[in-house]
Design an enzyme around this catalytic site. Structure first.
Site, short mmCIF file in Angstrom:
data_model
loop_
_atom_site.label_atom_id
_atom_site.label_comp_id
_atom_site.label_asym_id
_atom_site.label_seq_id
_atom_site.Cartn_x
_atom_site.Cartn_y
_atom_site.Cartn_z
N LYS A 32 0.82 -1.22 0.00
CA LYS A 32 0.00 0.00 0.00
C LYS A 32 0.85 1.26 0.00
O LYS A 32 0.47 2.27 -0.60
CB LYS A 32 -0.96 0.01 1.19
CG LYS A 32 -0.33 0.14 2.55
CD LYS A 32 -1.39 0.15 3.64
CE LYS A 32 -0.77 0.24 5.02
NZ LYS A 32 -0.02 1.49 5.23
N THR A 33 2.03 1.21 0.65
CA THR A 33 2.90 2.39 0.62
C THR A 33 3.38 2.66 -0.80
O THR A 33 3.46 3.80 -1.25
CB THR A 33 4.11 2.20 1.56
OG1 THR A 33 3.63 1.91 2.88
CG2 THR A 33 4.97 3.44 1.60
N ASP A 217 -3.73 7.34 4.27
CA ASP A 217 -3.21 6.02 4.62
C ASP A 217 -3.93 5.53 5.89
O ASP A 217 -4.40 6.33 6.70
CB ASP A 217 -1.71 6.12 4.87
CG ASP A 217 -1.04 4.76 4.95
OD1 ASP A 217 -1.69 3.76 4.62
OD2 ASP A 217 0.15 4.71 5.33
N GLU A 218 -3.98 4.22 6.09
CA GLU A 218 -4.59 3.60 7.28
C GLU A 218 -5.99 4.15 7.54
O GLU A 218 -6.34 4.51 8.67
CB GLU A 218 -3.69 3.83 8.51
CG GLU A 218 -2.26 3.38 8.35
CD GLU A 218 -2.10 1.85 8.38
OE1 GLU A 218 -3.11 1.15 8.42
OE2 GLU A 218 -0.95 1.39 8.33
N GLN A 248 -7.52 -4.68 9.75
CA GLN A 248 -6.38 -4.22 10.56
C GLN A 248 -6.73 -3.01 11.42
O GLN A 248 -5.85 -2.27 11.86
CB GLN A 248 -5.20 -3.89 9.65
CG GLN A 248 -4.69 -5.09 8.87
CD GLN A 248 -3.45 -4.78 8.06
OE1 GLN A 248 -2.35 -4.57 8.60
NE2 GLN A 248 -3.61 -4.72 6.75
N ARG A 601 2.53 -9.99 10.66
CA ARG A 601 3.82 -9.29 10.76
C ARG A 601 4.97 -10.22 10.38
O ARG A 601 6.10 -9.77 10.17
CB ARG A 601 4.09 -8.77 12.18
CG ARG A 601 3.10 -7.76 12.74
CD ARG A 601 2.84 -6.62 11.81
NE ARG A 601 1.64 -6.85 11.02
CZ ARG A 601 1.28 -6.11 9.98
NH1 ARG A 601 2.04 -5.11 9.58
NH2 ARG A 601 0.17 -6.38 9.32
#
Length: 763
Positions: A32-33, A217-218, A248, A601
């Site tokens: 996504k970044t 973002d997020e 998330q 993670r």
């Protein structure tokens, strides 16, 4: 090959999406970044959108810095201040300082950190004679924060019962105190910005016209205030590009609402919705386990996570005898892999539900002589000396800041007692001035000040301190250097000898020097931005990237990070999921998302750990396996038996006692005892001493004679090691049932080795 050619089809579709509202649901590790940074570059390079017209919002300063660096690297140019990239709070801070004429504070307001906010609530409860045993300060502050996140001012608060009346009264006093101190808290930054955009059409239109494209973002972690802010900022062009993942969303406790994703689709029915499902981080077995856990949740968009990295290792599961053995197993495993050079320290993360779970882990690391780093415990910015220095800087910048003033008015000790401080506050109240302004008047005029008679014998000490504030404030106006101001404060207060009085705490002055070093980086940006960034720093912003140590942190803190080897401990009902979630379906769903975040993670290896018994408030309690474990299919799990303290763990052979709990997953029902002590007297060990679950050879458990460990080495023995060569034993001792030797190697210096874990042999 262009940058766009490197994207997968879903990423390409997101990056090149047409103007208009776009919702990108990005699974963990799906890049996504990359999508966000490539989208910004695409807007500038291919669609001729000026950076001035783009706003990118992140949740940490670290993420904002990384995004800016990547975009500038792609475009090959320094975008400077034309492109706004930052956290919600930093963006709001910029807007508020520009539009301060419409606020109840002026543009040199300071930001109260979490400790300051709690201190203020405690003071107000005391002033109102409210019992803080019934109305806990932290709970009251949480109520105030929730009200602000739901865009409620004190006048808007419901007053339906006595508790609501108390909260509303404290909120009103709290807000008055902030305004008198020319201060805001974190929630005010969102609330005031929303109010500006809502009540002032001309301001809303100005920023709405400027920001043609807004990237977030997020997005799943936005709260009500943040979402409404975004809608106001996007009111002209509707160019809202939201990237998130409802699976998330793990910050419900601080107002985050994953349902904003659902609301986005309702508010923008014509939005383009894109799923990023290809994972570049984890192996397929890890992803399959994660999907099995999260698919139980409702109100979400299912995602078929897939990876090109192959199936990889199975998820390892270990059930310890108690919580001490749980910690010891984790540390022994890490120690083994480090000793075998199959991993580096930076490869490991140990995750847990609550900070308190780190204590036994830390004890185990210390007993093994292994270094580690812990995230989210005593933060650098929360240390006494750092908070003192920040308070001095804030008072010099904004003398109205009473919270900071109260902190340092007697640091170092100046003989200013509670009675003098009370008289000072009363003088300020009666004159309708801030305490800082009264102090400065005393500092300038001394006995000629109208406040002098009110302060009695404490007037001289108060006036001396007031004179220092005047000096710092005026010097800042003539010389904006932060470092020069910091040096002047340290010299005027004689802070260095004060902080170094404790010979056992020599690191404190080193911390002050580190703050001074940081101030150099902000010399061109000014004290205002320096103080704002210090107030808004997050735990993740303080993580040292090049540290080669295992990392201990909570599941909340690990969001956005990744590690080769991840341990998740405390997988017992009541711990994870937390006992407070049992009767609340929404809380239980969030606990499941928290576990999902922890699982995803891991890049290569994931180890799930629990204990059969756990110490709780001095009592040993039998635990029940986490209900989340039962969702993971048996074919993904490799159960581990630990044959003894300090030895290798080996794959479970398939035998063992039956489960005592209905909630235990089917595959976990095959587990034997968490340690050899749980086996029957005639049962043979369920492991092979020569095979570890790392796929490498290992040493056997040290033999015992009459319950004592039989030492294999003595001081002076000549030994060899396959990695470090020849050496001589310098010491040998028994630690926690293991033989531990210090060996001086000819080519590698002295090493401390656990005999049962090492490949040490006599020469």
């Amino acid at each position: 090959m262009s940058q766009l050619d490197k994207l997968n089809p879903a990423q390409y579709e997101a990056v090149t999406a047409p103007f208009g509202p776009t919702l990108v649901l990005a699974g963990p590790g799906s890049g996504k970044t990359r999508v966000l940074t490539q989208r910004i570059a695409y807007l500038v390079r291919d669609l001729d959108v000026r950076p001035y017209h783009i706003l990118a919002v992140t949740f940490t300063n670290k993420a904002a810095k990384e995004m800016r660096t990547r975009v500038e690297d792609i475009l090959g140019e320094d975008l400077g201040g034309s492109l706004w990239i930052g956290t919600f709070h930093s963006i709001c801070g910029r807007i508020l300082r520009r539009e301060a004429e419409y606020l109840p504070v002026n543009n040199n307001f300071v930001i109260m950190d979490a400790d300051d906010q709690l201190t203020l609530v405690k003071r107000i409860l005391k002033e109102l004679n409210i019992d803080d045993k019934i109305y806990r300060p932290q709970s009251v502050h949480n109520e105030i924060s929730n009200a602000k996140n739901n865009l409620l001012f004190p006048k808007d608060m419901p007053r339906g019962d006595y508790k609501a009346e108390i909260i509303a009264r404290v909120y009103g006093k709290y807000q008055d105190a902030l305004e008198q101190s020319n201060a805001v808290d974190f929630d005010d930054m969102l609330l005031y910005t929303y109010q500006l955009l809502h009540d002032r059409p001309e301001i809303r239109e100005r920023y709405g016209k400027r920001f043609e494209q807004i990237l977030v973002d997020e997005f799943q972690d936005t709260n009500a205030a943040q979402y409404q802010l975004l809608r106001k900022l996007a009111s002209v062009h509707k160019g809202l590009f939201a990237v998130g993942d409802e699976d998330q969303s793990i910050y419900r406790w601080r107002g985050a609402d994953y349902r904003n994703i659902l609301q986005f689709e309702k508010d923008y029915p014509d939005c383009k919705k894109i799923l990023l499902e290809q994972n570049y981080r984890s192996t397929q077995n890890i992803l399959n386990a994660a999907r099995a856990v999260i698919d139980t949740n409702k109100n979400r968009t299912p995602k078929a996570l897939f990876s090109d990295r192959g199936d990889g290792d199975k998820i390892r599961y270990y059930e310890a005898e108690d919580d001490r053995m749980e910690a010891r197993f984790v540390v022994d495993t890490i120690s083994t892999m480090l000793a075998n050079r199959t991993a580096a320290g930076r490869d490991f993360a140990v995750l847990y539900r609550a900070n308190g779970q780190s204590r036994l882990l830390e004890d185990a690391f210390l007993n093994r002589g292994l270094q580690y780093r812990i995230v989210g415990a005593q933060r650098f910015y929360g240390r006494r000396e750092i908070k003192d220095m920040i308070a001095f800087l804030r008072v010099a910048f904004n003398p109205d800041d009473e919270i900071s003033l109260t902190r340092i008015i007697n640091v170092p000790t100046r003989g200013i007692g509670d009675k003098t401080l009370q008289n000072l506050r009363m003088a300020a109240y009666e004159s309708q001035r801030s305490v800082g302004r009264v102090l400065m008047d005393l500092g300038k005029n001394g006995p000629e000040s109208p406040y002098w008679p009110d302060l009695g014998r404490g007037a001289l000490a108060i006036a001396d301190f007031g004179a220092l504030i005047v000096r710092w404030n005026e010097s800042l106006k003539s010389d904006p250097s932060i470092v020069a101001l910091l040096d002047r404060i340290i010299a005027d207060t004689r802070y260095q000898p004060f902080i170094m009085e404790d010979k056992d705490d020599i690191d404190r002055w080193d911390n002050v020097e580190e703050l001074r070093r940081m101030a150099f980086e902000y010399e061109d940006r000014g004290l205002s931005e320096f103080l704002q960034n210090l107030a808004l720093v997050a735990d993740q912003d303080t993580i040292v990237e090049n540290s080669d140590l295992p990392t201990l942190m909570t599941l909340h803190a690990v969001k956005g990070l990744e590690f080769n080897n991840v341990f998740i401990i405390g997988l017992d009902d009541g711990t994870l999921p937390h006992f407070r979630s049992v009767d609340d379906p929404e809380e239980m769903a969030e606990e499941r998302r928290l576990f999902y975040v922890g699982i995803t993670r891991a890049r290569n290896q994931l180890t799930l750990v629990r204990s059969e018994r756990r110490m709780s408030f001095g009592n040993i309690e039998t635990t029940i396996p986490s209900r989340f474990l039962s969702a993971i299919p048996e074919n993904l799990i490799q159960v581990i038996e630990n044959p003894g303290a300090g030895s290798f763990a080996a794959p479970f052979s398939g035998r063992g006692k039956a489960t005592r709990w209905e909630s235990k997953p089917a595959w976990a029902a095959k587990i034997g005892a968490g340690s050899s002590s749980g086996r029957g007297a005639s049962e043979k060990p369920l492991f092979s001493a020569s095979v570890s679950f790392f796929g490498r050879g290992g040493a056997s458990v040290p033999a015992k004679k009459n319950g004592a460990v039989d030492r294999k080495f003595a001081v002076g023995d000549a030994v060899t090691h396959p990695l470090w060569g020849k050496g001589t034993v310098r010491s040998s001792q028994i630690e926690d049932g293991d033989e531990v030797v210090a060996v001086e190697f000819a080519n590698a210096g002295q090493k401390k080795l656990i005999v049962s874990l090492s490949r040490l042999k006599k020469a």
